[in-house]
Scaffold this motif. Structure first.
Motif, short mmCIF file in Angstrom:
data_model
loop_
_atom_site.label_atom_id
_atom_site.label_comp_id
_atom_site.label_asym_id
_atom_site.label_seq_id
_atom_site.Cartn_x
_atom_site.Cartn_y
_atom_site.Cartn_z
N TRP A 12 29.30 9.06 -7.05
CA TRP A 12 29.18 10.46 -6.68
C TRP A 12 29.14 11.35 -7.93
O TRP A 12 28.34 12.27 -8.01
CB TRP A 12 30.35 10.86 -5.78
N HIS A 13 29.99 11.05 -8.91
CA HIS A 13 30.01 11.82 -10.15
C HIS A 13 28.69 11.67 -10.91
O HIS A 13 28.19 12.64 -11.50
CB HIS A 13 31.19 11.40 -11.04
N VAL A 14 28.12 10.47 -10.90
CA VAL A 14 26.83 10.25 -11.55
C VAL A 14 25.77 11.10 -10.86
O VAL A 14 25.01 11.82 -11.51
CB VAL A 14 26.43 8.76 -11.52
N ASP A 15 25.73 11.05 -9.54
CA ASP A 15 24.76 11.85 -8.78
C ASP A 15 24.93 13.34 -9.05
O ASP A 15 23.96 14.07 -9.24
CB ASP A 15 24.89 11.58 -7.28
N VAL A 61 28.70 5.72 -18.38
CA VAL A 61 28.98 5.12 -17.08
C VAL A 61 29.28 3.64 -17.30
O VAL A 61 28.44 2.91 -17.83
CB VAL A 61 27.79 5.28 -16.11
N ASP A 62 30.47 3.21 -16.93
CA ASP A 62 30.85 1.81 -17.04
C ASP A 62 30.25 1.05 -15.85
O ASP A 62 30.53 1.38 -14.70
CB ASP A 62 32.37 1.67 -17.04
N ILE A 63 29.43 0.05 -16.14
CA ILE A 63 28.73 -0.67 -15.07
C ILE A 63 29.65 -1.55 -14.24
O ILE A 63 29.27 -1.98 -13.15
CB ILE A 63 27.54 -1.48 -15.62
N ASP A 64 30.85 -1.83 -14.72
CA ASP A 64 31.83 -2.56 -13.92
C ASP A 64 32.59 -1.62 -12.99
O ASP A 64 32.88 -1.95 -11.85
CB ASP A 64 32.82 -3.32 -14.81
#
Length: 142
Positions: A12-15, A61-64
């Motif tokens: 949500w934060h990425v969006d 953004v950490d992908i894990d």
């Protein structure tokens, strides 16, 4: 250097970061803070953040921690930078054949600034694909 840059902890934060920025390019660095390639790229990002603040903003953004985009954006490399402008993914032709993202750490702050300026300039003119100011096809081997 990742501690100097803002992290996005959920999908949500990425969006919201992509959606809410009206006039600047959003740079998302996907990867892991402890990865050597990401650490080198984070150093570049933190060093240029002040210089590009008027036309771009960078987030980590950490992908894990946030696996929501791993399959959608094919995030299989240790470090990936992607560019967005007004809720649109901006592709960049770097001469490598992969126009969706940069999947290596940049060596030069100025080269990265040049790429971000190129993305910003092209995106403002409505281009979904911009041509890099430099050809990276022979510089980086996968």
């Amino acid at each position: 250097m990742s501690y100097l840059l803002p992290h996005l902890h959920t999908g949500w934060h990425v969006d919201q970061a992509i959606l809410s920025e009206e006039d600047r390019v959003v740079i998302l660095r996907f990867g892991r803070d402890g990865d050597e390639t990401c650490m080198r790229q984070d150093e570049i990002l933190s060093n240029v953040a002040e210089k590009i603040k008027n036309f771009a903003v960078a987030y980590l953004v950490d992908i894990d921690e946030v696996p929501d985009f791993n399959e959608m954006y094919e995030l299989y490399d240790p470090c990936t930078c992607m560019f967005f402008f007004r809720n649109k993914h901006i592709m960049i032709d770097l001469g490598t054949g992969n126009n969706n993202k940069i999947n290596w750490a940049m060596d030069s702050k100025q080269e990265f600034i040049d790429i971000v300026e190129c993305v910003f300039s092209g995106a403002r003119r409505g281009k979904g694909l911009v041509i890099s100011p430099k050809d990276y096809s022979t510089k980086y081997r996968y």
